[in-house]
Design a protein around this motif. Sequence first.
Motif, PDB file in Angstrom:
ATOM      1  N   LEU A   1      48.323  34.376  46.086  1.00  0.00           N
ATOM      2  CA  LEU A   1      48.900  33.895  47.343  1.00  0.00           C
ATOM      3  C   LEU A   1      49.062  35.109  48.259  1.00  0.00           C
TER       4      LEU A   1
ATOM      5  N   ILE B   1      50.508  25.158  44.797  1.00  0.00           N
ATOM      6  CA  ILE B   1      50.740  25.872  43.532  1.00  0.00           C
ATOM      7  C   ILE B   1      49.690  25.462  42.495  1.00  0.00           C
TER       8      ILE B   1
ATOM      9  N   ALA C   1      55.683  30.293  43.602  1.00  0.00           N
ATOM     10  CA  ALA C   1      54.548  31.046  43.057  1.00  0.00           C
ATOM     11  C   ALA C   1      55.025  32.105  42.061  1.00  0.00           C
TER      12      ALA C   1
ATOM     13  N   ILE D   1      52.291  33.531  39.533  1.00  0.00           N
ATOM     14  CA  ILE D   1      51.160  33.666  40.457  1.00  0.00           C
ATOM     15  C   ILE D   1      51.362  34.910  41.317  1.00  0.00           C
TER      16      ILE D   1
END
Length: 311
Positions: free
Chosen positions: A27, A91, A122, A127
């Motif tokens: 991201l 997500i 995230a 992530i």
Amino acid sequence: MTIDESVYAASATVQRSFTPRELPGTLYLVATPIGNLEDMTFRAIRTLKEVQLIAAEDTRQTRKLLTHFEIQNRLVSYHEHNREASGPELIRLLAEGQSIALVSDAGLPAISDPGAHLVSDAVAQGIPVVPIPGANAALSALIISGLPTERFLFVGFPPRERKGLNKLLDGLENESGSILFYESPHRIKKTLAVIAERWGERRAAIVREITKRHEEAIRGTVQACLNHVEEFSLLGECCIVLEGYNETMSGSGEEGKAASSWWSSLTLEQHVKHYEALKLKPKEAMKSAAIDRGISRRDVYQSLLDQQEED
């Protein structure tokens, strides 16, 4: 905003932003111009061209930016009103390996906008979140305000209701760093009026239209800034930079007051001319100087008249 506390447990997790990976995706938080398109960075343009998806707070506004830089990637909407539905889907795509760029209407995403929720989700899912730095209105206002920059507190948009604003100011009473607010042009007068009731003599700056053709910085005491906006209507989003608390402000009597005042080294005539330079009319300039010094406007007028007669 609720943050998944499991991410911040006793055993720390480490994100290495530039380590090659297949899963999950990344991201990217991409800063966009806050007015001047020349503030777009080469890295931001490259990132927006390389990601599989761009999530924007206002797709119409972002589409103009993408068209200008010839970026044709898929664009989807992510904002306060659809984040509960859009967030989980973004997500999911990230977990499957897609890279997504998040942008706000202007400046850094996740600052006083719903992007912060997506970042939190995230991080909770492991992530990677990578910043692509760029323009920011609050920090730009701070560095040209002339106020201390060693320590500062960003508050975002203050409460609309007077009661809520006063409660916020109660909590900031002893904040020693410069205080940064965002405010809309149609609310700036009311917000300054409430601040002036308790901190009228503190130094402040109102910075508006940052990076645009009509960029403007209004500097003075809170009361002087209020006087200015009461006379001249402001357009464009505003940043208020407010002087923080320092121990000299608790001084008593004329000695303590003078020690805490930016104008203490000025003569009365110089003090009035300072406000005239801010485009206040002579009467308003004398009124502002009188408020600063705790005397009546008539006393200011008489003192200036006596000075002229002596000259």
